[in-house]
Motif scaffolding. Structure first.
Motif, PDB file in Angstrom:
ATOM      1  N   LYS A  58       0.867  -0.978   0.034  1.00 20.92           N
ATOM      2  CA  LYS A  58      -0.085  -0.100  -0.287  1.00 20.92           C
ATOM      3  C   LYS A  58       1.071   0.896  -0.026  1.00 20.92           C
ATOM      4  N   LEU A  59       2.473   1.157   0.952  1.00 16.13           N
ATOM      5  CA  LEU A  59       2.934   2.148   1.058  1.00 16.13           C
ATOM      6  C   LEU A  59       3.353   2.517  -0.603  1.00 16.13           C
ATOM      7  N   PHE A  66       8.234   6.356  -4.053  1.00 16.98           N
ATOM      8  CA  PHE A  66       9.291   5.436  -3.446  1.00 16.98           C
ATOM      9  C   PHE A  66       8.711   4.246  -4.080  1.00 16.98           C
ATOM     10  N   SER A  67      10.156   3.839  -5.040  1.00 17.70           N
ATOM     11  CA  SER A  67       9.768   2.635  -5.702  1.00 17.70           C
ATOM     12  C   SER A  67       9.313   1.422  -4.446  1.00 17.70           C
ATOM     13  N   ARG A  68       8.313  -0.210  -5.112  1.00 22.81           N
ATOM     14  CA  ARG A  68       8.462  -1.130  -4.525  1.00 22.81           C
ATOM     15  C   ARG A  68       9.580  -1.418  -3.185  1.00 22.81           C
ATOM     16  N   SER A  69      10.891  -2.033  -4.337  1.00 23.14           N
ATOM     17  CA  SER A  69      12.204  -2.817  -4.263  1.00 23.14           C
ATOM     18  C   SER A  69      12.962  -1.391  -3.067  1.00 23.14           C
ATOM     19  N   GLU A  78      12.863  -9.207   1.125  1.00 21.25           N
ATOM     20  CA  GLU A  78      12.909  -8.716  -0.547  1.00 21.25           C
ATOM     21  C   GLU A  78      11.547  -8.770  -0.591  1.00 21.25           C
ATOM     22  N   THR A  79      12.154  -8.134  -2.440  1.00 25.85           N
ATOM     23  CA  THR A  79      10.397  -7.320  -2.489  1.00 25.85           C
ATOM     24  C   THR A  79       9.526  -8.814  -3.048  1.00 25.85           C
ATOM     25  N   PRO A  80       8.410  -8.808  -3.200  1.00 27.66           N
ATOM     26  CA  PRO A  80       8.039 -10.586  -4.058  1.00 27.66           C
ATOM     27  C   PRO A  80       7.384 -10.048  -5.294  1.00 27.66           C
ATOM     28  N   GLY A  81       7.997 -11.390  -5.917  1.00 28.87           N
ATOM     29  CA  GLY A  81       8.324 -10.741  -7.620  1.00 28.87           C
ATOM     30  C   GLY A  81       6.231 -11.251  -7.990  1.00 28.87           C
TER      31      GLY A  81
END
Length: 122
Positions: A58-59, A66-69, A78-81
């Protein structure tokens, strides 16, 4: 000659401070935009808890500067795929070809991997 240590990566509280500064908002506006309580945001600011995956998503959606990563990394996650609708369908079709016992084993394995990914929430 002194060796300078590598700078520490930004933690989630630091990212939140930067996010609030960048958008000119406070904890209550962050909470409103991602549908959590102000006290929840406060626990993140004071490093008492790390956010759940859903809050991180949500952020990233609510604050596109601001990127998800970047958000996941600050939360030490870790960023989910990505999982497209086609990928979901393929996974369901693969599971449908398994026996009930094999399906249960796959669910156990997937839960274990997901829990490992969430283990940084301490």
């Amino acid at each position: 000659m002194t060796n300078e240590a590598d700078p520490q990566p930004e933690d989630f509280a630091q990212l939140l401070a930067r996010l609030k500064s960048e958008y000119g908002i406070g904890d209550s506006e962050v909470a409103r935009r991602i549908d959590v309580s102000v006290s929840t945001v406060n626990t993140w600011v004071h490093r008492k808890r790390q956010p759940r995956r859903e809050a991180l998503e949500k952020l990233a959606h609510s604050f596109p500067k601001f990127s998800r990563s970047e958000i996941f990394a600050a939360a030490d996650r870790e960023t989910p795929g990505p999982l497209s609708a086609d990928d979901k369908q393929e996974i369901l079709e693969l599971l449908a070809d398994l026996t009930a016992e094999q399906q249960e084993l796959q669910k156990i394995q997937i839960r274990a991997i997901a829990e490992r990914n969430r283990s940084a929430l301490s």
